[in-house]
Scaffold this motif. Structure first.
Motif, PDB file in Angstrom:
ATOM      1  N   PHE A 813      -7.092 -18.800  29.810  1.00 22.39           N
ATOM      2  CA  PHE A 813      -6.996 -19.493  28.525  1.00 22.39           C
ATOM      3  C   PHE A 813      -7.150 -18.543  27.340  1.00 22.39           C
ATOM      4  CE2 PHE A 813      -9.280 -22.019  31.717  1.00 22.39           C
ATOM      5  CZ  PHE A 813      -8.315 -23.003  31.975  1.00 22.39           C
ATOM      6  N   GLU A 814      -7.341 -17.238  27.574  1.00 24.16           N
ATOM      7  CA  GLU A 814      -7.681 -16.335  26.479  1.00 24.16           C
ATOM      8  C   GLU A 814      -7.057 -14.972  26.737  1.00 24.16           C
ATOM      9  OE1 GLU A 814     -11.693 -15.442  23.913  1.00 24.16           O
ATOM     10  OE2 GLU A 814     -11.877 -15.415  26.097  1.00 24.16           O
ATOM     11  N   ILE A 815      -6.560 -14.367  25.623  1.00 18.20           N
ATOM     12  CA  ILE A 815      -6.036 -13.001  25.686  1.00 18.20           C
ATOM     13  C   ILE A 815      -6.719 -12.171  24.615  1.00 18.20           C
ATOM     14  CG2 ILE A 815      -3.789 -13.736  26.566  1.00 18.20           C
ATOM     15  CD1 ILE A 815      -2.669 -13.302  23.747  1.00 18.20           C
ATOM     16  N   THR A 894      -0.937 -15.162  30.898  1.00 19.37           N
ATOM     17  CA  THR A 894      -2.328 -15.560  31.143  1.00 19.37           C
ATOM     18  C   THR A 894      -2.558 -15.678  32.648  1.00 19.37           C
ATOM     19  OG1 THR A 894      -1.645 -17.863  30.851  1.00 19.37           O
ATOM     20  CG2 THR A 894      -2.584 -16.754  28.937  1.00 19.37           C
ATOM     21  N   ARG A 895      -3.797 -15.578  33.037  1.00 22.54           N
ATOM     22  CA  ARG A 895      -4.149 -15.594  34.451  1.00 22.54           C
ATOM     23  C   ARG A 895      -4.023 -17.011  35.012  1.00 22.54           C
ATOM     24  NH1 ARG A 895      -6.401 -10.799  35.850  1.00 22.54           N
ATOM     25  NH2 ARG A 895      -7.209  -9.478  34.155  1.00 22.54           N
ATOM     26  N   LYS A 896      -4.045 -17.043  36.383  1.00 22.66           N
ATOM     27  CA  LYS A 896      -4.033 -18.351  37.043  1.00 22.66           C
ATOM     28  C   LYS A 896      -5.330 -19.099  36.701  1.00 22.66           C
ATOM     29  CE  LYS A 896      -1.300 -16.773  41.040  1.00 22.66           C
ATOM     30  NZ  LYS A 896      -1.308 -16.636  42.516  1.00 22.66           N
ATOM     31  N   PRO A 897      -5.287 -20.405  36.772  1.00 24.18           N
ATOM     32  CA  PRO A 897      -6.498 -21.167  36.447  1.00 24.18           C
ATOM     33  C   PRO A 897      -7.516 -21.046  37.597  1.00 24.18           C
ATOM     34  CG  PRO A 897      -4.774 -22.646  37.154  1.00 24.18           C
ATOM     35  CD  PRO A 897      -4.133 -21.286  37.055  1.00 24.18           C
ATOM     36  N   PRO A 898      -8.806 -21.226  37.359  1.00 22.38           N
ATOM     37  CA  PRO A 898      -9.822 -21.204  38.408  1.00 22.38           C
ATOM     38  C   PRO A 898      -9.682 -22.445  39.285  1.00 22.38           C
ATOM     39  CG  PRO A 898     -10.795 -21.884  36.358  1.00 22.38           C
ATOM     40  CD  PRO A 898      -9.382 -21.489  36.033  1.00 22.38           C
ATOM     41  N   PRO A 899     -10.245 -22.402  40.514  1.00 22.88           N
ATOM     42  CA  PRO A 899     -10.219 -23.610  41.366  1.00 22.88           C
ATOM     43  C   PRO A 899     -10.850 -24.787  40.633  1.00 22.88           C
ATOM     44  CG  PRO A 899     -10.974 -21.708  42.614  1.00 22.88           C
ATOM     45  CD  PRO A 899     -10.905 -21.263  41.194  1.00 22.88           C
TER      46      PRO A 899
END
Length: 1021
Positions: A813-815, A894-899
């Motif tokens: 969610f953040e860069i 952006t990265r994959k979301p957490p589980p």
């Protein structure tokens, strides 16, 4: 009007015939007196099913009957069914403008006379529709004033106006001063047109009548504002809406003067009264396009000036208000009973402007102001009429001519007449009789005639002087006229005289002290004794508990006066009067009150110079203590506060009557006061002097606050403030040069209102430093230059963008974005910061979101993004003029979301002071970020997770979350306690991270045994 009187005479003759000679009975009957009269009315035209009621009610005995006149002709009551008389009120059914418009008057009639009411005008109001024809389009130019004509349809009475733009109810707002709607013509004015003013305009008119309101609006007025290809030229104000050169208004009414000007910038407006002070009642309208003066008085007459001004100049316009007035009674006649054959004179005085004429009506017929040798037939109702072009007023009175034989029944001679020995007594004889009777007196059988001790006046009053006991007895008054005789008798009783035994003594005190004045008296013991006190002949109030005067309580024959906290106004001659019902005795004393001096008088201002004036005055009362010195107070037009002025000589002796005031500002309005003082204090100030203006002088002080900056491209803006002008024809000389050059550019700014100057040059480079200085000038010369200030020309947007843009994904969610800053010479001003623009891959750059930094930071975080999403990123520098060009764009995903699942099968076991917690690993899906470990969060402000198990049945709450590159996953919460009871939770937390390979944690709980409530969150991260 002559026709009207003639018709009224006929009505009176018909009335006498109808009454058959009925006579008004004196003491029983009374003529009509109006309690309610008709009022003018505006009735809506075309409202034929309604009714109009004109009121008329009169008090009379016997009860009055009523008739009505319209335009001098009797209303045909009973013949026309549209007219109905209801208890004196005229009701008109189905009113019609063609038949019923006119002036109505009510007649109230009984056998004592007839009176006529004031005139009430019945008029019909109407508002026709606007013509259906289309209106011609109009064109205006940006920055130039214009107007749209309303051209209202036929109407009565006056309209109120508003304007719509494009659609209802989008009314034009006139608060900003750019728009103005004239309530005289209905026209819409704009001081400076703007391109967004293009549209369809509608004139909206409203008429207000007594019982209804009607509105209508015009066809569209199409206005097109053409843009100015170059910058809109500035222009001096030009007044386009002008009030009449001569305005006539009625006292008590409201006067409104309209004034509006074109100009760029939009002119401001201010009003002043040329030949006097502006009335305070004008209020906030002094700064608007409509000057409103409510409740006019004759003091409001004069010449008024409207001034429109902006930075480019000003325009002025003047006109006069003349106040006139409806008639108003100053003196009126009153009901009179006069004996037959005598003379009556009534006076009516009325004020008004123009001066009212006065005429008289008797029983609605002409009559005289003076009637000699009155006869019975002169009895009746009389009216005095005052009128001018603004109105008519009536005054009514009844005359009764009396004829009667002498009669003492209503006013006999007093039965018991007490008198003091050695004094005098007056015995009145006032029988009712007409004509006036002959009067004479007797004592017993002795007819009394004038002597040294006896006086009989022509009107029958008997005076006895130097009374003794021998004068006691019966006294009879005899009255006789040609209709008969009568007499009345009273008994004279002689009493002991009242005498002052202890008189008040003169006293001399200081202001604020108390003093007692004595007064003792003797009197006839059979009578009551009272004391009164007067100061300089004015009776004092001794009954109230507050105030300076108090009666000293004591015996009946003691009337001492106590004066508390005596003031200067209480000095004078005090007289004590002891009195009974038959006589009185008095004695006086002088009270001197010493205090501060009174106000000096006759203050004059002489020999007015540039910085000084001479004052002369006359001495005021010293209030019995010599004047020691004077001080001079003054105030200028810049302040309402009175201040002590510097004088020559500095100390003004008490015998002086002039001085010179020093240290004044040239060409400034001043008022002065003089205050005298003595050893008892300072007195009241004199009346303020007339306002004077000191002579002009060249400016001595340069304008202050020299600065500026900002503005549009290629502009240099210089600003300043000025406090003192020192003379008229005031202006400024501004000099400026580019820093590190030698040649000055000099301009004259000839407007006193100016406080800024804009220099425009296509060759000006952005944010260039200039040295500026300024001085003021007026008719008498130039002042000194100010200190040099440095002002920069207007900024422009930066010319280059940042380089080396780098964007890194921190979480789903953040860069984080970083860049190389731009060089200072490329900023074209002061660099305020950087703007980061970011947008998703499939979106257009125009839809980019923006984040701005403040200052010179070269990194920033952008949050609130979507997981697993590719973003374009660009960075721009900005200053006060705007943003520069964007940097080369970069991309970041952006990265994959957490589980989205918490750890499962969480269990715990307490072993002594330790808690052992276990859970199952969280397995990441293919579209979720890998698990790197777990977080244990303690809901308490600790830096470790070593915490006690509560000993008093408390508990520990743990949360377990997985964590990874995409951020934190959801939590699983457990409660650890020595029992199973639910407890409330605290709010502060401590965090412990656990590696990926561990799904067990030991918590040492021995260090905080005193805590009864702890909470731990174990979170996968």
């Amino acid at each position: 009007m002559d026709c009207l009187l003639y018709l009224l005479v006929l009505s009176s003759v018909a009335l006498r015939a109808a009454l058959g000679g009925d006579v008004c009975v004196s003491g029983h009957d009374s003529g009509p007196v109006f309690e309610e009269q008709p009022s003018s009315l505006i009735y809506p035209e075309g409202l034929s099913e309604g009714k109009v009621t004109l009121s008329c009610q009169a008090r009379a005995s016997p009860t009055a009957s009523y008739r009505w006149l319209v335009n001098g002709t009797e209303v045909p009551l009973g013949l026309d069914l549209r007219y109905t008389l209801v208890a004196g009120n005229l009701v008109i059914g189905s009113p019609d403008s063609g038949r019923d418009t006119g002036s109505y008057q009510c007649l109230a009639i009984n056998r004592c006379g007839t009176i006529i009411s004031r005139a009430a005008n019945l008029k019909f109001g109407y508002l026709h529709d606007f013509p259906p024809d289309s209106r011609s389009p109009q064109t205006a130019y940006e920055g130039v004033g214009s107007f749209l004509a309303c051209q209202p349809p036929p109407h009565y009475p006056a309209l109120s106006y508003r304007w719509l733009i494009n659609e209802f109810p989008n009314f034009i707002k006139t608060d900003d001063g750019r728009w103005f709607v004239s309530q005289v013509t209905g026209n819409l004015y704009v001081a400076k047109a703007e391109t967004n003013d293009t549209g369809n305009y509608f004139c909206f008119t409203t008429i207000n009548m007594d019982i209804s309101t009607k509105s209508t609006f015009s066809k569209a007025n199409m206005l097109t504002v053409l843009p100015d290809g170059m910058k809109a030229l500035k222009s001096t104000p030009t007044i386009k809406v002008r009030f009449p050169a001569e305005t006539y208004a009625l006292a008590g009414h409201t006067a409104q003067l309209e004034c509006f000007a074109y100009g760029n910038p939009v002119p401001k407006l201010r009003w002043r009264k040329v030949d006097g002070l502006m009335p305070s009642k004008a209020g906030s309208s002094l700064d608007g396009p409509t000057l409103i003066l409510p409740d006019l008085t004759f003091d409001d007459e004069g010449v008024y000036e409207c001034e429109a001004y902006n930075s480019e100049g000003s325009d002025k316009y003047q006109g006069r208000i003349t106040v006139q007035a409806q008639p108003e009674w100053l003196q009126v006649m009153s009901d009179s009973e006069v004996e037959i054959s005598s003379e009556l004179q009534w006076t009516c005085l009325a004020a008004g402007k123009p001066r009212p004429s006065i005429r008289w009506l008797r029983n609605v017929n002409g009559a005289r102001l003076k009637i000699s040798n009155l006869a019975l037939e002169d009895s009746g109702m009389y009216q005095c009429v005052a009128e001018n072009k603004h109105g008519t007023i009536y005054s009514t009175a009844e005359l009764r001519v009396q004829v009667q034989a002498p009669d003492f029944r209503l006013n006999p001679v007093r039965k018991l007449i007490p008198a003091a020995r050695g004094g005098q007594v007056m015995i009145e004889c006032r029988p009712r009789a007409a004509p006036k009777p002959s009067l004479f007196w007797s004592r017993g059988t002795e007819l009394l005639t004038n002597s040294s001790r006896v006086t009989v006046t022509p009107d029958g009053i008997l005076w006895l002087h130097n009374i003794s006991r021998a004068d006691e007895g019966k006294y009879t008054c005899f009255a006789e006229n040609y209709l008969g005789k009568a007499n009345s008798t009273g008994h004279l009783s002689v009493r002991d005289a009242t005498k002052i035994m202890l008189a008040p003594s003169n006293a001399d005190i200081n202001q604020g002290e108390n003093v007692s004045l004595q007064c003792h008296a003797s009197h006839d013991p059979t009578m009551d004794l009272t004391f009164t006190w007067t100061l300089n002949g004015v009776l004092l109030d001794l009954e109230g508990s507050v105030g300076p005067y108090h009666r000293v309580e004591g015996k009946e024959n003691i009337g001492d006066l106590l004066i508390v906290n005596a003031q200067l106004s209480q000095a004078g001659i005090y007289t004590c009067m002891a009195q009974t019902v038959v006589d009185s005795a008095s004695a006086s004393a002088k009270l001197v009150v010493r205090g501060p001096p009174g106000p000096p008088g006759g203050l004059l201002v002489k020999n007015v110079a540039e910085t000084s004036v001479e004052l002369r005055w006359s001495r005021g009362y010293d209030n019995h203590s010599p004047i020691g010195k004077y001080i001079i107070m003054g105030r200028s037009s810049l302040s309402t506060e009175w201040k002590k002025m510097r004088t020559d000589p500095e100390n003004i002796e008490g015998n002086a009557e002039s001085t010179r005031v020093m240290g004044l500002m040239p060409w400034m309005d001043y008022e002065f006061q003089v205050i005298a003082s003595n050893i008892l204090g300072s007195g009241e100030p004199s009346m303020p002097s007339h306002t004077i203006r000191t002579q002009q002088a060249a400016p001595t002080v340069a304008p202050s606050g020299l600065g500026g900056g900002g503005g549009d491209r290629n502009e240099l803006i210089v600003t300043w403030t000025v406090k003192y002008q020192n003379g008229d024809s005031f202006g400024y000389i501004l000099a400026f040069r580019k820093k590190e050059t030698t040649s000055w550019t000099v301009v004259r700014v000839p407007h006193v209102e100016s406080s800024r100057y804009v220099y425009y040059n296509d060759s000006l480079t952005p944010y260039s430093p200039f040295e500026v200085k300024i001085k003021a000038y007026n008719r008498r010369g130039e002042g000194p230059f100010s200190q040099i200030a440095v002002v920069h020309s207007a900024e422009e947007e930066p010319t280059v963008g940042p380089s080396s843009i780098n964007a890194t994904a921190l979480t789903a969610f953040e860069i984080q974005v970083s860049w190389e800053p731009i060089q200072q010479f490329s900023t074209n001003g002061i660099l305020r910061g950087y703007e980061i623009r970011y947008w998703r891959q499939h979106e257009r750059e125009a839809a980019a979101d923006r984040v701005r930094t403040a200052g010179l930071e070269t990194t920033a975080r952008v949050s609130g993004l979507r997981p697993s999403t590719r973003y374009h990123v660009a960075v721009l520098a900005y200053n006060s003029a705007g943003t520069g060009p964007p940097s080369p764009r970069t991309t970041v995903t952006t990265r994959k979301p957490p589980p989205n699942r918490p750890p499962g099968n969480v269990s715990w076991k307490a072993e002594g002071s330790w808690v052992k917690v276990r859970w199952d690993n969280v397995k990441a899906m293919h579209n979720e970020s890998a698990i790197l470990g777990y977080k244990v969060i303690l809901d308490k402000a600790k830096t470790s997770v070593n915490l006690p198990l509560p000993k008093d049945n408390g508990y520990v709450v743990l949360e377990i979350r997985s964590w990874g590159e995409g951020g934190d996953g959801p939590a699983h919460e457990i409660i650890v306690s020595q029992d199973s009871g639910e407890k409330p939770r605290s709010s502060s937390r401590a965090l412990c991270s656990v590696s990926k390979n561990f799904n067990t944690i030991w918590l040492n709980t021995s260090s905080c045994a005193e805590s009864s409530l702890n909470k731990i969150n174990i979170i996968s991260i």
